[in-house]
Design an enzyme around this catalytic site. Structure first.
Site, PDB file in Angstrom:
ATOM      1  N   ARG A  28       5.077 -12.534  10.010  1.00  0.00           N
ATOM      2  CA  ARG A  28       5.777 -11.323   9.627  1.00  0.00           C
ATOM      3  C   ARG A  28       7.100 -11.248  10.358  1.00  0.00           C
ATOM      4  O   ARG A  28       7.305 -11.910  11.367  1.00  0.00           O
ATOM      5  CB  ARG A  28       4.928 -10.082   9.875  1.00  0.00           C
ATOM      6  CG  ARG A  28       4.478  -9.872  11.299  1.00  0.00           C
ATOM      7  CD  ARG A  28       3.344  -8.851  11.373  1.00  0.00           C
ATOM      8  NE  ARG A  28       3.763  -7.506  10.979  1.00  0.00           N
ATOM      9  CZ  ARG A  28       3.181  -6.809  10.002  1.00  0.00           C
ATOM     10  NH1 ARG A  28       2.187  -7.308   9.319  1.00  0.00           N
ATOM     11  NH2 ARG A  28       3.596  -5.608   9.728  1.00  0.00           N
ATOM     12  N   LYS A  57       4.349   0.661   9.541  1.00  0.00           N
ATOM     13  CA  LYS A  57       4.376   1.922   8.804  1.00  0.00           C
ATOM     14  C   LYS A  57       3.781   3.048   9.629  1.00  0.00           C
ATOM     15  O   LYS A  57       4.209   4.187   9.524  1.00  0.00           O
ATOM     16  CB  LYS A  57       3.636   1.783   7.478  1.00  0.00           C
ATOM     17  CG  LYS A  57       4.571   1.366   6.352  1.00  0.00           C
ATOM     18  CD  LYS A  57       3.890   1.411   5.011  1.00  0.00           C
ATOM     19  CE  LYS A  57       3.132   0.147   4.773  1.00  0.00           C
ATOM     20  NZ  LYS A  57       2.495   0.080   3.469  1.00  0.00           N
ATOM     21  N   GLU A  75       0.870  -1.158   0.000  1.00  0.00           N
ATOM     22  CA  GLU A  75       0.000   0.000   0.000  1.00  0.00           C
ATOM     23  C   GLU A  75       0.919   1.223   0.000  1.00  0.00           C
ATOM     24  O   GLU A  75       1.800   1.320   0.861  1.00  0.00           O
ATOM     25  CB  GLU A  75      -0.885   0.009   1.256  1.00  0.00           C
ATOM     26  CG  GLU A  75      -1.845   1.178   1.221  1.00  0.00           C
ATOM     27  CD  GLU A  75      -2.758   1.267   2.440  1.00  0.00           C
ATOM     28  OE1 GLU A  75      -2.699   0.401   3.320  1.00  0.00           O
ATOM     29  OE2 GLU A  75      -3.531   2.246   2.481  1.00  0.00           O
TER      30      GLU A  75
HETATM   31  P1  ATP Z   1       2.745  -2.193   8.170  1.00  0.00           P
HETATM   32  O1  ATP Z   1       2.198  -3.131   9.180  1.00  0.00           O
HETATM   33  O2  ATP Z   1       4.199  -1.893   8.335  1.00  0.00           O
HETATM   34  O3  ATP Z   1       1.919  -0.968   8.000  1.00  0.00           O
HETATM   35  P2  ATP Z   1       1.450  -3.359   5.963  1.00  0.00           P
HETATM   36  O4  ATP Z   1       1.222  -4.803   6.023  1.00  0.00           O
HETATM   37  O5  ATP Z   1       0.286  -2.499   6.225  1.00  0.00           O
HETATM   38  O6  ATP Z   1       2.704  -2.992   6.827  1.00  0.00           O
HETATM   39  P3  ATP Z   1       1.587  -3.295   3.139  1.00  0.00           P
HETATM   40  O7  ATP Z   1       2.089  -2.228   2.238  1.00  0.00           O
HETATM   41  O8  ATP Z   1       0.153  -3.609   3.120  1.00  0.00           O
HETATM   42  O9  ATP Z   1       2.057  -2.908   4.588  1.00  0.00           O
HETATM   43  O10 ATP Z   1       2.452  -4.608   2.942  1.00  0.00           O
HETATM   44  C1  ATP Z   1       2.762  -5.167   1.716  1.00  0.00           C
HETATM   45  C2  ATP Z   1       3.092  -6.612   1.932  1.00  0.00           C
HETATM   46  O11 ATP Z   1       4.209  -6.729   2.813  1.00  0.00           O
HETATM   47  C3  ATP Z   1       1.952  -7.365   2.560  1.00  0.00           C
HETATM   48  O12 ATP Z   1       1.796  -8.586   1.875  1.00  0.00           O
HETATM   49  C4  ATP Z   1       2.386  -7.574   3.973  1.00  0.00           C
HETATM   50  O13 ATP Z   1       1.863  -8.741   4.494  1.00  0.00           O
HETATM   51  C5  ATP Z   1       3.917  -7.631   3.840  1.00  0.00           C
HETATM   52  N1  ATP Z   1       4.544  -7.216   5.086  1.00  0.00           N
HETATM   53  C6  ATP Z   1       4.348  -6.063   5.766  1.00  0.00           C
HETATM   54  N2  ATP Z   1       5.056  -6.040   6.903  1.00  0.00           N
HETATM   55  C7  ATP Z   1       5.736  -7.197   6.953  1.00  0.00           C
HETATM   56  C8  ATP Z   1       6.656  -7.777   7.878  1.00  0.00           C
HETATM   57  N3  ATP Z   1       7.012  -7.151   8.992  1.00  0.00           N
HETATM   58  N4  ATP Z   1       7.162  -9.003   7.592  1.00  0.00           N
HETATM   59  C9  ATP Z   1       6.819  -9.632   6.463  1.00  0.00           C
HETATM   60  N5  ATP Z   1       5.962  -9.156   5.556  1.00  0.00           N
HETATM   61  C10 ATP Z   1       5.425  -7.955   5.778  1.00  0.00           C
HETATM   62 MG    MG Z   2      -1.431  -3.518   4.779  1.00  0.00          MG
END
Ligand code: ATP
Ligand code: MG
Length: 562
Positions: A267, A277, A41
């Protein structure tokens, strides 16, 4: 990286459980080709947790000769920005991955998604609700209590369709109405209690501008985007496990063009930092760090600026593996990967970070000689370079002690040490100021020890790095420490736990002249100190170096002991 993790990760294919699942799907013919995607995102910069997901998705596609898409999940215009889109593209590329022509945006599918939403209404599987977000939350129930139906749940398809079209037409204000799936308000899975599929947001979208004022939710956009693109394996983190029934429900009820499947993995969590984020945004917006690429941040751009090579991040991702169990990885494990790689690749240079002047009294005044120095003992092909030596040099202040304890083997009054690649010197006098602080050392050298060995075989216990005073290049060096001193930075009030000493700026460093024309991006080892990368803040007059990691590997030691 516990033992159990290692067990879990060593599956049939020697890869991880996700690769095992894909291998089975390929073997059984369920997947004719392997298509994965990385779906960020664009509401912030990528961090090392994302790198885990990127390596998994692109790596799986590569393993099976398939492809991996880069798809932006741009369904929330309130938080998304072009700056983030650009940075994400740059970071994924820098990590070494290539999506070819497969760059997509969920917003490209808005029209298609809208049609599917109408289709659900026609099939009486969705309805327009007038409850507010708070009311919907109240009606949703809890893990132990079933949800209560909205008073509008019985709304017929004609009325819902009409309202939905008027929602799109802009007749209603934000939050006034939503489109919800009609599934099961008593479901044990809260995600199935009539989840919201569309909400009204009168906001300008970075790509579709003002064309839309209703936007699909993550749940409605994600699986359908996967299906449109022919994604076979939709890999996401564990928090989406409870969304999988909804993912499947939508796929099954929409007659989508392909049948993707969602699989979840744990994760990445890292000690001494935050990988969310929302929190990273707080650190940046609150001015607690210098920006998204602050070298103390676990963002990809921060790590890059700090000097962590992409290959070290990929190596780290491979070593931590992919499991279904939440775990916290030591930051030191990442440092270990960085160190191991840079040890092989980084040229050695001498730099004095806290200089103390040394005058070699028996060395001829005005004379300079060039000594040979090895560029990288781990890489013979890196060759040698010349380092100038002269009567006045600088050594590290901490390499001298007036009154040394037993185990101090460096310079002290009357003691002899080796200057790396140069000579043995013996300290004859320490000049002090009124406060008793040593300001300069007087030494003598033994001309017979040129290159660093005594012909009579006598030994010295310390070898010091140094720079020639007349030839040194002035530099700024930035030493970084953990952003959070405590290992666990999660929990509330995380800003109160920021390490106040996470950045130390040294203004009066002196580098050997070979570093005079170092350009941003260049990474070297400062002998005896660590790996450093030339920062974009450098000017032609004064280079700036960031410490990537020190040389001491506490993590490797701990692994051996443990
Ligand atoms: P955050 O929790 O940091 O806001 P998010 O999951 O909202 O991260 P996205 O941009 O939606 O951020 O993530 C893109 C992809 O990266 C998703 O498939 C998510 O599952 C993966 N992802 C995000 N954070 C992690 C992490 N700490 N370890 C592994 N994969 C991750
Ligand atoms: Mg997300």
């Amino acid at each position: 990286m516990t033992d159990t993790d290692t067990e879990e990760k060593a599956g049939e294919g020697g890869g991880n459980f996700i690769l095992d699942i894909i291998a089975e799907d390929v073997a059984s013919g369920r997947a004719k080709e392997v298509v994965t995607r990385f779906p960020p995102e664009p509401n912030g910069y990528l961090h090392i947790g994302h790198a885990k997901s990127i390596c998994l998705n692109f790596g799986a596609a590569e393993t099976f000769g398939g492809r991996c898409h880069l798809r932006f999940d741009d369904t929330n215009p309130l938080k998304e920005e072009v700056e983030f889109i650009d940075s994400i593209i740059e970071d994924v590329r820098w990590l070494g991955f290539d999506w070819g022509e497969h760059l997509y945006f969920a917003s490209d599918y808005f029209e298609r998604l809208y049609e599917w939403a109408e289709h659900l209404i026609e099939a009486e599987l969705a309805y327009v609700d007038d409850l507010t977000a708070d009311e919907i939350r109240e009606h949703r129930g809890t893990l132990t209590e079933p949800g209560r139906p909205s008073p509008h749940r019985g709304r017929g398809k004609e009325e819902s369709l009409d309202l939905f079209r008027r929602m799109r037409g802009g007749e209603f204000a934000d939050g006034e109405k939503v489109l919800r799936a009609r599934i099961d308000m008593a479901s044990g899975n809260i995600n199935m209690r009539d989840p919201v599929l569309y909400r009204i947001l009168h906001a300008t979208h970075p790509r579709t501008g003002d064309a839309w004022c209703i936007y699909p939710t993550y749940d409605f956009a994600h699986g359908q985007s996967d299906a449109i693109e022919g994604v076979t394996h939709s890999l996401c983190t564990l928090e989406f496990e409870d969304h999988r029934p909804l993912y499947d429900w939508l796929i099954e009820n929409l007659g989508v063009p392909s049948r993707p499947r969602q699989y979840e993995f744990a994760r990445l969590n890292l000690t001494h930092t935050v990988l969310s984020k929302r929190r990273l945004t707080e650190l940046v917006a609150g001015g607690h760090v210098g920006g998204w690429d602050d070298p103390r941040l676990p963002t990809i751009s921060g790590l890059r600026r700090r000097g962590v090579p992409a290959a070290a991040i990929r190596d780290f991702a491979a070593r931590i593996g992919v499991t279904k169990k939440d775990a916290v990885v030591e930051m030191a494990a990442l440092d270990h990967c960085t160190r191991e790689l840079l040890n092989r690749t980084a040229p050695r240079r001498m730099a004095v970070l806290r200089p103390l002047k040394v005058v070699i009294e028996n060395y001829p005044e005005g004379e300079t000689e060039e000594l040979d120095a090895v560029n990288n003992p781990e890489d013979e092909a890196a060759g040698t370079r010349k380092v100038p030596f002269s009567r006045e040099i600088y050594i590290e202040r901490e390499d001298f002690m007036d009154d040394p304890p037993k185990k101090f083997f460096r310079l002290a009054p009357k003691r002899e040490v080796r200057l790396r690649y140069a000579y043995f010197i013996t300290c004859t006098d320490a000049i002090k100021d009124a406060d008793g602080t040593v300001t300069e050392l007087r030494c003598t050298y033994d001309p017979e020890t040129r290159g660093g060995n005594a012909p009579d075989g006598r030994k010295v216990r310390g070898t010091l790095h140094w720079v020639s005073a007349a030839h040194a290049v002035a530099a700024e060096v930035r030493l970084y420490d953990h952003l959070f001193a405590e290992g666990d930075a999660s929990g509330d009030g995380f800003l109160d736990r920021l390490n106040p000493n996470s950045l130390e700026v040294l203004d009066d460093c002196l580098l050997e002249p070979a570093l005079g024309d170092a350009g941003p991006g260049e990474t070297v080892q400062f002998e005896r100190q660590g790996y450093f990368r030339c920062d974009p803040d450098s000017t032609p007059e004064k280079p700036v170096f960031n410490r990537t990691v020190s040389l001491r590997d506490s993590w490797a030691k701990k692994q051996k002991k443990g």
